[in-house]
Structures are given as C-alpha cells and as structure tokens.
Scaffold this active site. Sequence first.
Site, mmCIF file in Angstrom:
data_model
loop_
_atom_site.group_PDB
_atom_site.id
_atom_site.type_symbol
_atom_site.label_atom_id
_atom_site.label_comp_id
_atom_site.label_asym_id
_atom_site.label_seq_id
_atom_site.Cartn_x
_atom_site.Cartn_y
_atom_site.Cartn_z
ATOM 1 N N GLU A 78 -8.073 4.751 -8.222
ATOM 2 C CA GLU A 78 -7.164 5.124 -9.309
ATOM 3 C C GLU A 78 -7.892 5.939 -10.388
ATOM 4 O O GLU A 78 -8.988 5.596 -10.797
ATOM 5 C CB GLU A 78 -6.525 3.879 -9.937
ATOM 6 C CG GLU A 78 -5.662 3.070 -8.986
ATOM 7 C CD GLU A 78 -4.409 3.798 -8.510
ATOM 8 O OE1 GLU A 78 -4.059 4.841 -9.095
ATOM 9 O OE2 GLU A 78 -3.798 3.315 -7.542
ATOM 10 N N ARG A 88 9.112 -4.024 -11.755
ATOM 11 C CA ARG A 88 10.271 -3.995 -10.847
ATOM 12 C C ARG A 88 10.632 -5.403 -10.395
ATOM 13 O O ARG A 88 11.777 -5.718 -10.097
ATOM 14 C CB ARG A 88 9.933 -3.120 -9.631
ATOM 15 C CG ARG A 88 11.087 -2.910 -8.675
ATOM 16 C CD ARG A 88 10.735 -1.903 -7.575
ATOM 17 N NE ARG A 88 9.544 -2.240 -6.826
ATOM 18 C CZ ARG A 88 9.482 -3.161 -5.854
ATOM 19 N NH1 ARG A 88 10.550 -3.861 -5.534
ATOM 20 N NH2 ARG A 88 8.353 -3.383 -5.206
ATOM 21 N N CYS A 141 -1.134 -4.456 -11.641
ATOM 22 C CA CYS A 141 -2.379 -3.714 -11.363
ATOM 23 C C CYS A 141 -2.660 -2.696 -12.460
ATOM 24 O O CYS A 141 -3.785 -2.616 -12.971
ATOM 25 C CB CYS A 141 -2.312 -3.031 -9.996
ATOM 26 S SG CYS A 141 -2.482 -4.213 -8.652
ATOM 27 N N HIS A 165 -6.786 0.553 -5.211
ATOM 28 C CA HIS A 165 -5.649 -0.027 -4.488
ATOM 29 C C HIS A 165 -5.914 0.054 -2.983
ATOM 30 O O HIS A 165 -6.441 1.060 -2.494
ATOM 31 C CB HIS A 165 -4.353 0.741 -4.810
ATOM 32 C CG HIS A 165 -3.518 0.114 -5.879
ATOM 33 N ND1 HIS A 165 -3.159 0.768 -7.030
ATOM 34 C CD2 HIS A 165 -2.966 -1.135 -5.955
ATOM 35 C CE1 HIS A 165 -2.413 -0.046 -7.772
ATOM 36 N NE2 HIS A 165 -2.279 -1.200 -7.151
HETATM 37 N N1 PCA Z 1 -0.813 -5.474 -6.536
HETATM 38 C C1 PCA Z 1 0.140 -5.408 -7.624
HETATM 39 C C2 PCA Z 1 -0.270 -6.495 -8.564
HETATM 40 C C3 PCA Z 1 -1.184 -7.389 -7.790
HETATM 41 C C4 PCA Z 1 -1.549 -6.611 -6.596
HETATM 42 O O1 PCA Z 1 -2.389 -6.934 -5.746
HETATM 43 C C5 PCA Z 1 0.259 -4.009 -8.250
HETATM 44 O O2 PCA Z 1 -0.020 -3.005 -7.569
HETATM 45 O O3 PCA Z 1 0.629 -3.910 -9.408
#
Ligand code: PCA
Length: 213
Positions: A78, A88, A141, A165
């Site tokens: 990111e 959401r 996240c 991610h």
């Molecule tokens: N993914 C979520 C929150 C926790 C996770 O592992 C997100 O992308 O916000």
Amino acid sequence: MKILVTGFDPFGGETMNPSIESVKRLPDTIAEAEIIKLEIPTVAYKSLSIIKEAILQYQPDIILSVGQAGGRSDITIERVGINIQDFRIQDNEGNQPIDEAIFEDGPVAYFSNLPIKAMVHEIQKAGIPASISNTAGTFVCNHVFYGVRYMLEQEYPTKKSGFIHIPYLPEQVIHKGNIPSMALDVILEGLICAIRAIVENSKDINISCGTIC
Ligand code: PCA
C-alpha cells in the site's frame, strides 16, 4: 533493527485470516532484523491501542501491518492511508462509522515511509506476483495503516510504518466462485521478501509501478 509485524483476526464471517496465519509463521530473524509478531483485532481504535502497547514494550524501528484483501490476486504494497472510515460491514465489535475521520486533527492522508517499490521488486524477483496499491480501502486496514502513521508522526517520528494486503487463502475461496487466492507458503515467502527489502533499502528504488486509470 527490530520490526513489529501485525496480522488481523478473522472478520466478515471468515473462519481464518491469511494475515495472522502468515505473520505467525514468519521466522524470528530476517536479514538480521528481529521480527516481533502481533495479532490485532479487526476493531477500530482497539487495534491501534494494542499496537501502541507493543511499541512501548518492544521499541521496534519499523511497524509493518498485514491484512487480507479478499478478491485481490497478488500481494499489494500500500502506498497511502487516508483519514476516513466508511465501513461497508461492522468491525468485530459492531462499529460501523460512515464518512468519519480517523483522527479529526490529522491530515487527509499519509504515505507509507517504507521502500514500497523495493518491496514489490524483491517479491517479484522470487517469482511471486506483487504490485503497488493506491488504496487500502476504507475499513480497518486503512484505519490501522493511517492510524499507525499518525501515531508515529506525533510521537515517534524516527520510526517507519507501512501496510501490505494479501489475497485469500485457497481454502477460503472453495465456495466463492471465480475468486483468486494464494497459497500460504507463497504469501509467507512474499512477506519475507518484503521484509528483506525493508531491511536492505533505507531509501526506495526508482522504478515505475504506476497505473493509467
Ligand atoms: N482486512 C480488512 C481488515 C482486516 C483485514 O485483514 C481490510 O482490508 O480492511
């Protein structure tokens, strides 16, 4: 060098979260850096308090958070966290803020101050798909990515932080239809490559990972 690596607990009806599954399998040392692993809840603000306690306890130089991005096909580093929460779904304690700032007095966004291009490059060199992402979403996240940057800017300006991610695990998509996944061993190898790149690159490399719409 000490690196605190966080992974989330399962959320949104899933029984597992590839982020904590991969984080807890990381070796204790990568490129001579000490790796401290921490599970955090998928809950606004509570996740940040737990990270803050770990920072006080371990004094890491770098905080790297990892989260599941169900539906993405590669490991995404990111670039930017934004000062908004627009959930959401409810987080794991029923919070669902809509269009609220994470910190009222914070700037609109923070960039990662990790070497994001070097991280992508190192993962790709191992034969694993990776790219830069320009949105961490608007759920927990992004909240953690932005919130940790905010905390460090205020209280620990010499420390660095960022966010990765990762896709679903294969077992999570069996009943989801045409949705991509990545094996745990591959994710784990990708994270090790990313962490090695962080240790070995105090400044980022100059390659294009841009997109045109
Ligand atoms: N993914 C979520 C929150 C926790 C996770 O592992 C997100 O992308 O916000």
